[in-house]
Motif scaffolding. Structure first.
Motif, PDB file in Angstrom:
ATOM      1  N   ARG A  17     -73.827 -29.663  -4.686  1.00  0.00           N
ATOM      2  CA  ARG A  17     -74.186 -28.176  -3.637  1.00  0.00           C
ATOM      3  C   ARG A  17     -73.021 -28.956  -2.735  1.00  0.00           C
ATOM      4  NH1 ARG A  17     -79.108 -27.577  -0.346  1.00  0.00           N
ATOM      5  NH2 ARG A  17     -80.210 -26.295  -2.152  1.00  0.00           N
ATOM      6  N   PRO A  18     -72.222 -28.976  -3.036  1.00  0.00           N
ATOM      7  CA  PRO A  18     -70.732 -29.363  -2.199  1.00  0.00           C
ATOM      8  C   PRO A  18     -71.222 -29.336  -0.405  1.00  0.00           C
ATOM      9  CG  PRO A  18     -69.839 -28.842  -4.135  1.00  0.00           C
ATOM     10  CD  PRO A  18     -71.406 -27.611  -4.255  1.00  0.00           C
ATOM     11  N   SER A  19     -71.488 -28.147  -0.080  1.00  0.00           N
ATOM     12  CA  SER A  19     -71.849 -27.363   0.950  1.00  0.00           C
ATOM     13  C   SER A  19     -72.872 -28.634   2.154  1.00  0.00           C
ATOM     14  CB  SER A  19     -71.983 -25.879   1.228  1.00  0.00           C
ATOM     15  OG  SER A  19     -73.414 -25.853   0.528  1.00  0.00           O
ATOM     16  N   ASP A  20     -73.508 -28.914   0.729  1.00  0.00           N
ATOM     17  CA  ASP A  20     -74.608 -30.007   1.694  1.00  0.00           C
ATOM     18  C   ASP A  20     -73.725 -31.631   1.083  1.00  0.00           C
ATOM     19  OD1 ASP A  20     -76.984 -31.181   2.522  1.00  0.00           O
ATOM     20  OD2 ASP A  20     -78.547 -30.159   1.982  1.00  0.00           O
ATOM     21  N   ALA A  22     -76.200 -34.607   1.589  1.00  0.00           N
ATOM     22  CA  ALA A  22     -77.491 -34.852   1.702  1.00  0.00           C
ATOM     23  C   ALA A  22     -78.211 -34.675   0.240  1.00  0.00           C
ATOM     24  CB  ALA A  22     -78.096 -34.273   2.701  1.00  0.00           C
ATOM     25  N   ILE A  23     -77.733 -33.932  -0.372  1.00  0.00           N
ATOM     26  CA  ILE A  23     -78.622 -34.262  -1.927  1.00  0.00           C
ATOM     27  C   ILE A  23     -77.198 -34.484  -3.194  1.00  0.00           C
ATOM     28  CG2 ILE A  23     -79.373 -32.030  -3.535  1.00  0.00           C
ATOM     29  CD1 ILE A  23     -79.802 -30.489  -1.556  1.00  0.00           C
ATOM     30  N   ASN A  24     -77.752 -35.550  -3.530  1.00  0.00           N
ATOM     31  CA  ASN A  24     -76.428 -36.421  -4.211  1.00  0.00           C
ATOM     32  C   ASN A  24     -76.814 -37.374  -5.681  1.00  0.00           C
ATOM     33  OD1 ASN A  24     -74.065 -35.823  -3.306  1.00  0.00           O
ATOM     34  ND2 ASN A  24     -75.236 -37.205  -1.602  1.00  0.00           N
ATOM     35  N   VAL A  25     -76.340 -36.929  -6.897  1.00  0.00           N
ATOM     36  CA  VAL A  25     -76.829 -37.638  -7.767  1.00  0.00           C
ATOM     37  C   VAL A  25     -75.991 -39.050  -7.998  1.00  0.00           C
ATOM     38  CG1 VAL A  25     -77.219 -37.866 -10.459  1.00  0.00           C
ATOM     39  CG2 VAL A  25     -78.155 -36.037  -8.616  1.00  0.00           C
ATOM     40  N   HIS A  26     -76.318 -40.000  -8.687  1.00  0.00           N
ATOM     41  CA  HIS A  26     -74.878 -41.402  -8.313  1.00  0.00           C
ATOM     42  C   HIS A  26     -75.991 -42.137  -9.111  1.00  0.00           C
ATOM     43  CE1 HIS A  26     -77.763 -43.557  -5.739  1.00  0.00           C
ATOM     44  NE2 HIS A  26     -77.522 -44.683  -6.046  1.00  0.00           N
ATOM     45  N   ILE A  27     -74.686 -42.338 -10.087  1.00  0.00           N
ATOM     46  CA  ILE A  27     -74.614 -43.202 -11.954  1.00  0.00           C
ATOM     47  C   ILE A  27     -73.369 -44.723 -10.803  1.00  0.00           C
ATOM     48  CG2 ILE A  27     -74.373 -43.354 -13.709  1.00  0.00           C
ATOM     49  CD1 ILE A  27     -74.698 -40.439 -13.843  1.00  0.00           C
ATOM     50  N   LYS A  28     -74.607 -45.699 -11.335  1.00  0.00           N
ATOM     51  CA  LYS A  28     -73.822 -46.876 -11.323  1.00  0.00           C
ATOM     52  C   LYS A  28     -74.268 -48.138 -12.918  1.00  0.00           C
ATOM     53  CE  LYS A  28     -74.499 -50.990  -8.038  1.00  0.00           C
ATOM     54  NZ  LYS A  28     -74.990 -51.817  -6.825  1.00  0.00           N
ATOM     55  N   ILE A  29     -73.258 -48.115 -13.414  1.00  0.00           N
ATOM     56  CA  ILE A  29     -73.190 -48.653 -14.522  1.00  0.00           C
ATOM     57  C   ILE A  29     -72.318 -50.407 -13.802  1.00  0.00           C
ATOM     58  CG2 ILE A  29     -72.169 -49.264 -16.932  1.00  0.00           C
ATOM     59  CD1 ILE A  29     -71.667 -45.679 -16.493  1.00  0.00           C
ATOM     60  N   ASN A  30     -73.020 -50.962 -14.430  1.00  0.00           N
ATOM     61  CA  ASN A  30     -73.124 -52.293 -13.862  1.00  0.00           C
ATOM     62  C   ASN A  30     -73.028 -53.255 -14.806  1.00  0.00           C
ATOM     63  OD1 ASN A  30     -71.555 -55.105 -12.325  1.00  0.00           O
ATOM     64  ND2 ASN A  30     -73.835 -55.167 -11.200  1.00  0.00           N
ATOM     65  N   ASN A  31     -71.687 -53.497 -16.156  1.00  0.00           N
ATOM     66  CA  ASN A  31     -71.822 -54.887 -16.735  1.00  0.00           C
ATOM     67  C   ASN A  31     -73.373 -54.788 -18.204  1.00  0.00           C
ATOM     68  OD1 ASN A  31     -70.884 -57.566 -15.272  1.00  0.00           O
ATOM     69  ND2 ASN A  31     -72.339 -57.733 -14.461  1.00  0.00           N
ATOM     70  N   TYR A  40     -82.219 -37.274  -1.777  1.00  0.00           N
ATOM     71  CA  TYR A  40     -82.639 -35.368  -1.416  1.00  0.00           C
ATOM     72  C   TYR A  40     -82.217 -35.195   0.636  1.00  0.00           C
ATOM     73  CZ  TYR A  40     -83.311 -34.155  -5.456  1.00  0.00           C
ATOM     74  OH  TYR A  40     -83.335 -33.408  -6.919  1.00  0.00           O
ATOM     75  N   GLY A  41     -81.437 -35.065   1.065  1.00  0.00           N
ATOM     76  CA  GLY A  41     -81.582 -34.905   2.251  1.00  0.00           C
ATOM     77  C   GLY A  41     -81.625 -36.508   2.841  1.00  0.00           C
ATOM     78  N   MET A  42     -81.005 -37.473   2.688  1.00  0.00           N
ATOM     79  CA  MET A  42     -81.439 -38.562   2.773  1.00  0.00           C
ATOM     80  C   MET A  42     -79.149 -39.432   3.965  1.00  0.00           C
ATOM     81  SD  MET A  42     -83.750 -40.814   2.889  1.00  0.00           S
ATOM     82  CE  MET A  42     -85.003 -40.295   1.817  1.00  0.00           C
ATOM     83  N   ARG A  73     -87.019 -47.889   7.391  1.00  0.00           N
ATOM     84  CA  ARG A  73     -87.242 -46.421   7.440  1.00  0.00           C
ATOM     85  C   ARG A  73     -88.918 -46.231   8.370  1.00  0.00           C
ATOM     86  NH1 ARG A  73     -84.801 -45.082   2.644  1.00  0.00           N
ATOM     87  NH2 ARG A  73     -86.028 -45.066   0.902  1.00  0.00           N
ATOM     88  N   GLU A  74     -89.307 -47.171   7.241  1.00  0.00           N
ATOM     89  CA  GLU A  74     -90.874 -46.860   8.269  1.00  0.00           C
ATOM     90  C   GLU A  74     -90.643 -47.979   9.937  1.00  0.00           C
ATOM     91  OE1 GLU A  74     -93.291 -49.019   5.324  1.00  0.00           O
ATOM     92  OE2 GLU A  74     -93.110 -47.410   3.541  1.00  0.00           O
ATOM     93  N   ALA A  75     -89.997 -48.692   9.537  1.00  0.00           N
ATOM     94  CA  ALA A  75     -90.066 -49.638  11.389  1.00  0.00           C
ATOM     95  C   ALA A  75     -89.656 -48.489  12.715  1.00  0.00           C
ATOM     96  CB  ALA A  75     -89.167 -50.690  11.372  1.00  0.00           C
ATOM     97  N   LEU A  76     -88.415 -47.849  11.520  1.00  0.00           N
ATOM     98  CA  LEU A  76     -87.729 -46.668  12.846  1.00  0.00           C
ATOM     99  C   LEU A  76     -88.855 -45.853  12.614  1.00  0.00           C
ATOM    100  CD1 LEU A  76     -84.247 -46.988  11.036  1.00  0.00           C
ATOM    101  CD2 LEU A  76     -84.485 -47.367  13.524  1.00  0.00           C
TER     102      LEU A  76
END
Length: 81
Positions: A17-20, A22-31, A40-42, A73-76
């Motif tokens: 949803r390019p308009s939002d 805050a909703i993303n999927v990320h893929i990290k490849i390392n070695n 979601y919403g972060m 997050r809990e402390a804040l």
């Protein structure tokens, strides 16, 4: 479904949803190891901590089986209400 895909080195972001941004999927490849995350919403915030505070955060999170982000997050939430 249309999606925006960005590549930054070995880190890929997919936003269905390019308009939002805050909703993303990320893929990290390392070695050859992969990690997939969904937020979601972060929003990401970067902070600098004194070394001793960082070590306390690291130990606190590890002792409770939580991520450092969870502890912050809990402390804040407690501090900000």
């Amino acid at each position: 479904m249309k999606a925006k895909v960005e590549s930054v080195g070995k880190l890929f972001y997919w936003n269905h949803r390019p308009s939002d941004p805050a909703i993303n999927v990320h893929i990290k490849i390392n070695n050859g190891e992969g990690e997939i995350g969904i937020s979601y919403g972060m929003r990401m915030v970067s902070v600098r901590l004194p070394y001793e505070m960082y070590k306390k955060l690291e130990a606190y999170a590890k002792a409770r089986g939580k991520t450092q982000s969870d502890v912050i997050r809990e402390a804040l939430e407690h501090y900000l209400g």
